[in-house]
Motif scaffolding. Structure first.
Motif, PDB file in Angstrom:
ATOM      1  N   HIS A   1     -55.879  38.253 -24.622  1.00  0.00           N
ATOM      2  CA  HIS A   1     -54.305  38.725 -23.323  1.00  0.00           C
ATOM      3  C   HIS A   1     -54.932  40.682 -23.488  1.00  0.00           C
ATOM      4  O   HIS A   1     -54.435  40.824 -23.311  1.00  0.00           O
ATOM      5  CB  HIS A   1     -53.678  38.687 -24.688  1.00  0.00           C
ATOM      6  N   ALA A   2     -55.395  41.363 -25.392  1.00  0.00           N
ATOM      7  CA  ALA A   2     -55.144  42.735 -24.900  1.00  0.00           C
ATOM      8  C   ALA A   2     -57.180  43.054 -25.330  1.00  0.00           C
ATOM      9  O   ALA A   2     -56.894  42.387 -26.652  1.00  0.00           O
ATOM     10  CB  ALA A   2     -54.243  43.784 -25.953  1.00  0.00           C
ATOM     11  N   VAL A   3     -57.229  44.015 -25.452  1.00  0.00           N
ATOM     12  CA  VAL A   3     -58.925  44.536 -26.055  1.00  0.00           C
ATOM     13  C   VAL A   3     -58.020  45.954 -26.473  1.00  0.00           C
ATOM     14  O   VAL A   3     -57.361  47.159 -26.053  1.00  0.00           O
ATOM     15  CB  VAL A   3     -59.377  44.970 -25.378  1.00  0.00           C
ATOM     16  N   VAL A   4     -57.978  46.510 -27.757  1.00  0.00           N
ATOM     17  CA  VAL A   4     -57.857  47.706 -28.765  1.00  0.00           C
ATOM     18  C   VAL A   4     -59.140  48.174 -29.151  1.00  0.00           C
ATOM     19  O   VAL A   4     -59.650  47.632 -29.973  1.00  0.00           O
ATOM     20  CB  VAL A   4     -57.196  47.368 -29.714  1.00  0.00           C
ATOM     21  N   VAL A   5     -59.506  49.869 -28.195  1.00  0.00           N
ATOM     22  CA  VAL A   5     -60.773  50.147 -28.421  1.00  0.00           C
ATOM     23  C   VAL A   5     -60.136  51.054 -29.742  1.00  0.00           C
ATOM     24  O   VAL A   5     -59.533  51.737 -29.345  1.00  0.00           O
ATOM     25  CB  VAL A   5     -60.826  50.465 -27.201  1.00  0.00           C
ATOM     26  N   THR A   6     -61.747  51.250 -30.730  1.00  0.00           N
ATOM     27  CA  THR A   6     -61.556  51.958 -31.465  1.00  0.00           C
ATOM     28  C   THR A   6     -62.897  53.018 -31.539  1.00  0.00           C
ATOM     29  O   THR A   6     -63.881  52.606 -31.114  1.00  0.00           O
ATOM     30  CB  THR A   6     -60.970  51.360 -32.580  1.00  0.00           C
ATOM     31  N   ALA A   7     -63.251  54.160 -32.516  1.00  0.00           N
ATOM     32  CA  ALA A   7     -63.987  54.976 -32.482  1.00  0.00           C
ATOM     33  C   ALA A   7     -65.103  54.019 -33.798  1.00  0.00           C
ATOM     34  O   ALA A   7     -65.939  54.857 -34.198  1.00  0.00           O
ATOM     35  CB  ALA A   7     -63.192  56.232 -32.910  1.00  0.00           C
ATOM     36  N   GLU A   8     -64.403  53.073 -34.537  1.00  0.00           N
ATOM     37  CA  GLU A   8     -64.866  52.550 -35.868  1.00  0.00           C
ATOM     38  C   GLU A   8     -66.084  52.057 -35.388  1.00  0.00           C
ATOM     39  O   GLU A   8     -66.836  51.170 -34.158  1.00  0.00           O
ATOM     40  CB  GLU A   8     -63.637  51.603 -36.971  1.00  0.00           C
ATOM     41  N   ALA A   9     -66.577  51.765 -35.933  1.00  0.00           N
ATOM     42  CA  ALA A   9     -68.496  50.541 -35.869  1.00  0.00           C
ATOM     43  C   ALA A   9     -68.033  49.285 -36.875  1.00  0.00           C
ATOM     44  O   ALA A   9     -68.582  48.783 -37.499  1.00  0.00           O
ATOM     45  CB  ALA A   9     -69.467  51.259 -36.812  1.00  0.00           C
ATOM     46  N   ASN A  10     -67.088  48.635 -36.162  1.00  0.00           N
ATOM     47  CA  ASN A  10     -66.310  47.746 -36.284  1.00  0.00           C
ATOM     48  C   ASN A  10     -65.680  46.751 -35.081  1.00  0.00           C
ATOM     49  O   ASN A  10     -66.023  47.022 -34.108  1.00  0.00           O
ATOM     50  CB  ASN A  10     -65.764  47.770 -37.420  1.00  0.00           C
TER      51      ASN A  10
END
Length: 447
Positions: A177-186
């Motif tokens: 339902h949602a995509v959370v975008v982060t800066a981590e290598a994960n």
């Protein structure tokens, strides 16, 4: 001059030296560690992994005990054929989890009674409020959508969600339902909110350094977790694990400075180690199933992306610490610029951050990947204390006839293709999030 510099760099990268141990030729590249593939001289010159905490150390020991056995079963296909969530260990883990949550319910009941019946005393309501606060910390709960990271919905990124849906269909589940975008290598998946909606956490530090088909393998692995019945991800068992870890932390002894501290430490000793013992029991009951789910998620990565892409993805995971270090260096270099010129330099650093990251890690030679694989095997590296050792996961992903693999790495094509036009469309949809996170990395990571 530029051509001469390129030639000099190429010559340096092709230089060799003799191994001081066995005399075999050793490739020399100033960007990477010199080591000998014949005798493993200098293969692991760095410091070992830092000592984990007590809970993580126990989980790592249990995980390593299961690692080889589960890897062998996955290669033979026997673990993959076993139905998930129906064995005695899973049922017992569920029972222990209910017992843990029962203690939380008792805290709530006791807190309410102390407040209602002892209202005139003043002391009992305060104690009751303390118990209710502790119960609130111990409650089982699902994550929420983060407020400090870009969140994409289907209307924001239709091509990205179309890709996710296709990969989900290939591994036998539905999309998110949602995509959370982060800066981590994960990357990770979870359910959020009371309605248990699905969420994908997509770390650009990993996504940007992956070749196209390995991005499909990454999505296949994460979405595969929705298919494979990892009991540890359920709100009941996961909540019990978190509650026991909270108990262990809350009841931690304080440095004694007087008789009262000694008394409190003595009183909390038994409950603290009871919580620790139950946590070890839950780990024993669930870690095997959790590691099995990781192997099955890797099989989903093979199915969606290809065996070669899944093995390559696991190689890139070994670069995760280096990705964080690279981003931090980018931030430090930009922050060292002062004045108006510094602001312009920071703007330039933000504009090309992810492209520079991809270019840098796109140049890592196979010789360095092989060294990292050998170090991974020596240290039994894993993503965290609940994951199987990475080198065993890679072995299973590339093994002929293993679950999800139709044959050797080069002969198992994936079901989903990631062509140039689709890649450009997805990149355009991620562009606003990339800009926001690049600004955050450059301006905050150095601090």
């Amino acid at each position: 001059m530029e051509c001469e510099a390129d030639m000099a760099q190429g010559t340096a990268q092709r230089a060799v030296r003799s191994c001081p141990e066995c005399g075999e030729p050793v490739p020399v590249d100033e960007r990477y560690t010199d080591w000998c593939a014949a005798c493993d001289w200098n293969v692991d010159p760095g410091a070992p992994d830092p000592a984990p905490g007590r809970i993580a150390a126990v989980r790592r020991r249990i995980g390593r005990a299961y690692g080889e056995q589960l890897a062998a079963e996955m290669e033979q296909g026997s673990a993959a054929a076993r139905p998930a969530g129906r064995d005695a260990a899973t049922l017992l883990a569920f029972g222990v989890s209910l017992l843990v949550h029962g203690v939380t319910v008792l805290l709530v009941a006791a807190g309410i009674l102390l407040i209602v019946l002892g209202w005139s005393t003043g002391v009992q309501p305060a104690l009751g409020a303390l118990l209710l606060g502790l119960a609130w910390l111990l409650r089982p709960r699902r994550p929420r959508l983060p407020k400090d990271a870009p969140v994409l919905y289907r209307a924001d990124a239709p091509r990205l969600f179309e890709l996710i849906d296709e990969v989900a269909g290939a591994v036998g589940t539905s999309g998110v339902h949602a995509v959370v975008v982060t800066a981590e290598a994960n990357a990770a998946v979870t359910a959020y909110g009371l309605r248990a909606r699905r969420m994908l956490l997509l770390g650009l530090g990993l996504w940007e350094i992956l070749p196209p088909q390995e991005r499909i393998a990454l999505l296949g692995h994460e979405l595969g977790h929705f298919t494979n019945g990892d009991t540890r991800r359920g709100v009941v068992t996961d909540g019990a694990v978190r509650a026991l870890a909270t108990w262990f932390s809350v009841l931690a002894p304080t440095p004694p400075t007087g008789l009262l501290d000694h008394f409190v430490n003595a009183v909390t000793f038994l409950p603290r180690w009871t919580a620790f013992g139950l946590l070890v029991v839950l780990d024993h009951l669930t870690l095997r199933a959790s590691q099995r789910a990781e192997y099955l998620a890797d099989a989903s990565a093979v199915r969606a992306g290809s065996a070669q892409a899944a093995a390559g993805l696991l190689d890139r995971i070994l670069l995760a610490p280096a990705v964080h270090d690279r981003l931090r260096r980018e931030s430090v270099a930009a922050q060292m610029q002062g004045g108006a010129g510094g602001r312009a330099a920071r703007d330039r650093a933000e504009d090309g951050l992810w492209e520079r990251l991809a270019a840098h890690f796109g140049e890592v030679p196979e010789h360095e990947y092989e060294r990292l694989r050998r170090v991974s095997a020596r240290r039994a590296h894993s993503v965290d204390s609940t994951h199987p050792p990475t080198h065993l996961r890679r072995r299973c992903a590339a093994a002929p006839g293993s679950a999800g693999s139709a044959g050797p790495a080069d002969s198992a094509p994936g079901l989903v293709r990631y062509g140039d036009s689709r890649a450009k469309a997805v990149a355009a949809e991620l562009a606003p999030a990339r800009a926001v996170l690049a600004r955050r990395v450059i301006r905050d990571l150095a601090g």
